[in-house]
Design a protein around this motif. Structure first.
Motif, PDB file in Angstrom:
ATOM      1  N   VAL A 494      48.278 -30.526  -9.420  1.00  0.00           N
ATOM      2  CA  VAL A 494      48.369 -31.058  -8.055  1.00  0.00           C
ATOM      3  C   VAL A 494      49.725 -30.671  -7.463  1.00  0.00           C
ATOM      4  O   VAL A 494      50.773 -30.983  -8.043  1.00  0.00           O
ATOM      5  N   TYR A 495      49.701 -29.997  -6.308  1.00  0.00           N
ATOM      6  CA  TYR A 495      50.935 -29.501  -5.682  1.00  0.00           C
ATOM      7  C   TYR A 495      50.980 -29.907  -4.213  1.00  0.00           C
ATOM      8  O   TYR A 495      49.940 -29.976  -3.546  1.00  0.00           O
ATOM      9  N   VAL A 496      52.185 -30.177  -3.731  1.00  0.00           N
ATOM     10  CA  VAL A 496      52.383 -30.501  -2.315  1.00  0.00           C
ATOM     11  C   VAL A 496      53.437 -29.571  -1.721  1.00  0.00           C
ATOM     12  O   VAL A 496      54.352 -29.121  -2.419  1.00  0.00           O
ATOM     13  N   VAL A 497      53.279 -29.278  -0.438  1.00  0.00           N
ATOM     14  CA  VAL A 497      54.278 -28.517   0.323  1.00  0.00           C
ATOM     15  C   VAL A 497      54.973 -29.491   1.262  1.00  0.00           C
ATOM     16  O   VAL A 497      54.318 -30.309   1.923  1.00  0.00           O
ATOM     17  N   LEU A 498      56.295 -29.425   1.324  1.00  0.00           N
ATOM     18  CA  LEU A 498      57.045 -30.344   2.162  1.00  0.00           C
ATOM     19  C   LEU A 498      56.767 -30.098   3.645  1.00  0.00           C
ATOM     20  O   LEU A 498      56.647 -28.954   4.091  1.00  0.00           O
ATOM     21  N   THR A 499      56.655 -31.187   4.391  1.00  0.00           N
ATOM     22  CA  THR A 499      56.484 -31.106   5.840  1.00  0.00           C
ATOM     23  C   THR A 499      57.858 -30.989   6.497  1.00  0.00           C
ATOM     24  O   THR A 499      58.889 -31.214   5.853  1.00  0.00           O
ATOM     25  N   PRO A 500      57.913 -30.669   7.792  1.00  0.00           N
ATOM     26  CA  PRO A 500      59.228 -30.555   8.460  1.00  0.00           C
ATOM     27  C   PRO A 500      60.076 -31.827   8.349  1.00  0.00           C
ATOM     28  O   PRO A 500      61.294 -31.748   8.179  1.00  0.00           O
TER      29      PRO A 500
END
Length: 609
Positions: A494-500
């Protein structure tokens, strides 16, 4: 006295929520935990006595709860989807359902001595295999795509159809059981109830649909107005014709689901949440009313009924429905093996039994324990043996190579296309229909909706999917998706990309690191990656070899963008971020978002460099 009542009500709500959480945590159908709590707190320990607790309110409260449950279930039946289904599924929910109905009814009549009317009602109840039980089971069993598709769609479509059939049989039994009515009058009561139910449900759906389509109520009142319609239509129908309310709300839901231009997304979300609460409370209360002594009196008849449904009705249904379909016998065998009964059967049987007992129908007290016993038996049988059966039959997916991407923006689409070319099954999900449409036009499999909603649990086919890339612009959604799917996929997948917003807070991610890994890095968030596309960047899928090792790769792409994903020699996917410690070697594929080198002409996304 009041304190005791308050404590009991609070216990039921808290225990219901805990049972739902335990079901999510273990990926076991919630019905197992809810029934266990109800049986323990009722017949087991004597903490809950629903008849004394609710008194004369019990039957009306259960009636309203079942009405809301049936309405929510019928809102999911869209005839356009039914027409597009395979012949096998259409046969299963028509011919197959009738065969199951007949076998279950005959078994109940022969082995438990129910009269033919009550046996027919029982058969209609247990022909339903609901999606709330099927979907978690399929994720655990991980059968082949064909088997999973057939079982999932059967569960979705048969739910409201089975409920409608059960309501019709119930209407007939009630009309026949009314005292001092000659045969022709009983028939008239039945016809009147069916006519009133269909008419009021259809008229109410037309009126409600026009109200919602013309935005005559503010958005924040939509769900409240719909709930008021359900309660009002249910009550009015019962006043116009005896026990016509359940049929009316079922018809109203089906009609609304098939009206064009009616905004149902928020309403479905609210109804799903309300239904979870009602089901949790209802199951505990109804299980607490079970009379174990009655079940013991039926004795071995219950076992024989279960065996008839599992080992006669299921194979007969599947054999008749898959004739000439091209499915292998192993696939047919597994479809026949998996047939758990669920929410609708239990909830509706309890309501019908209450009313029929009031009318003095002989044998009505056996209906609930018999139905619950079949539910428990089929759920435990499928949950305990289906995975092994799938493996022995050779129709289990060997490795979950699918990827769920949350975010249908350009980064999600281009990564999805690159992974698809490398043999991965990719589902791109988003709540923005315009982005979902672009992904679909690009040839990607899509899901329009919230990936952490009940609708996703019902309709999002995750069989064979084992990775999550949460890269939506909403940090809360990414965090919820990580929590929801880490239990199923494992934190390492499970991976997430940071939001602004998260990048602006110096890389502080909302998603708990215990549930998800960071993709790209703390300074390369979604905005930075999307900005690279504006500058002409592309997704490069590069295969390493002895001649072109990882060092050469790093040198070639240095300063041009970000490495995002790595696929090892065994086909396992890894996200590249702060926790990436593997050393890529020969036969690995590396997927990165890079600006073209000076003088390089544009190439298609996903092309090997």
């Amino acid at each position: 006295m009041n304190e005791n009542i308050l404590f009991t009500l609070a216990f039921i709500v808290v225990a219901g929520a805990a049972a739902q959480w335990a079901a999510w945590r273990t990926q076991v159908p919630a019905i197992v935990f809810l029934l266990a709590v109800g049986l323990a707190a009722g017949p087991g320990l004597g903490w809950i006595d629903p008849d004394r607790l609710f008194g004369p309110v019990l039957f009306p409260a259960v009636s309203l709860a079942v009405a809301v449950i049936l309405f929510e279930g019928s809102l999911t039946l869209r005839f356009s989807e039914l027409r597009g289904m395979s012949t096998v599924v259409l046969r299963l929910v028509s011919l197959g359902a009738l065969l199951t109905w007949a076998v279950a009814a005959v078994a109940a009549h022969l082995f438990v001595d129910l009269d033919w009317g009550l046996a027919a009602l029982f058969g209609a109840l247990v022909m339903v295999t609901g999606p709330t039980v099927i979907v978690p089971l399929l994720r655990f069993v991980r059968p082949s795509d064909k088997v999973a598709t057939v079982l999932r769609w059967e569960g979705i479509v048969i739910d409201p159809i089975g409920a409608l059939a059960a309501v019709l049989v119930y209407q007939f039994l009630v009309s026949r059981a009314l005292p001092d009515l000659p045969a022709w009058s009983a028939l008239w009561v039945f016809v009147k109830a069916v006519g009133v139910g269909f008419a009021t449900g259809w008229i109410a759906a037309e009126a409600l649909g026009r109200i919602l389509r013309r935005y005559l109520v503010p958005d924040y009142l939509d769900s409240v107005i719909v709930l008021a319609f359900v309660v009002g239509v249910f009550t009015a129908s019962n006043l116009l014709a005896h026990e016509a309310g359940l049929l009316a709300v079922t018809v109203m839901g089906m009609r609304l689901a098939n009206m064009k231009g009616v905004p149902l997304e928020d309403i479905l979300s609210f109804k799903e949440t309300l239904t979870i609460l009602l089901i949790s409370v209802l199951f505990i209360v109804l299980a607490a009313r079970l009379d174990v002594a009655q079940l013991a009196e039926v004795g071995k008849g219950v076992v024989l009924v279960f065996m008839a449904i599992q080992f006669v009705a299921q194979p007969l249904k599947v054999w008749a429905s898959t004739w000439g379909s091209g499915l292998r016998w192993q696939e047919k065998a597994l479809i026949a093996w998996i047939g758990p009964r669920g929410i609708v059967a239990a909830a509706v049987s309890a309501l019908f039994a209450l009313r029929l007992r009031e009318l003095g129908h002989p044998g009505a007290e056996v209906l609930v324990p018999l139905t619950f016993a079949v539910i428990i038996g089929t759920v435990l049988f499928a949950g305990g043996t289906a995975r092994l059966a799938a493996q022995r039959l050779g129709v289990a997916e060997p490795q979950a190579r699918g990827v769920l991407i949350v975010g249908a923006h350009r980064l999600g689409r281009e990564l999805g296309l690159a992974l698809t070319r490398l043999g991965f099954r990719v589902i791109v999900a988003d709540t923005d229909y315009a982005l979902v449409r672009e992904a679909r036009m690009a040839g990607l499999e899509t899901f329009f909706g919230n990936v952490v909603s009940k609708e996703a649990d019902r309709r999002l086919d995750l069989v064979g999917v084992g990775y999550l890339l949460a890269m939506s612009p909403y940090p809360e959604l990414n965090a919820l998706a990580a929590v929801r799917y880490q239990r199923e996929f494992g934190r390492g997948n499970v991976y997430v990309v940071l939001t602004p917003e998260e990048v602006a807070k110096k890389g502080q991610q909302v998603a708990d690191p215990r549930y998800a890994r960071l993709l790209a890095g703390k300074e390369a968030g979604l905005a930075e990656l999307l900005a690279l596309f504006e500058r002409g960047a592309k997704i490069y899928a590069t295969r390493l070899s002895e001649a072109f090792a990882f060092e050469a790769y790093q040198e070639q792409f240095s300063g041009r963008g970000n490495l995002l994903l790595a696929i090892d020699a065994k086909g396992r996917l890894q996200g590249v971020g702060p926790e990436f410690t593997s050393r890529p070697g020969p036969d690995w594929y590396l997927l990165g978002l890079y600006l073209p080198a000076e003088g390089e002409k544009g190439t298609a996304a996903g092309a090997s460099a």
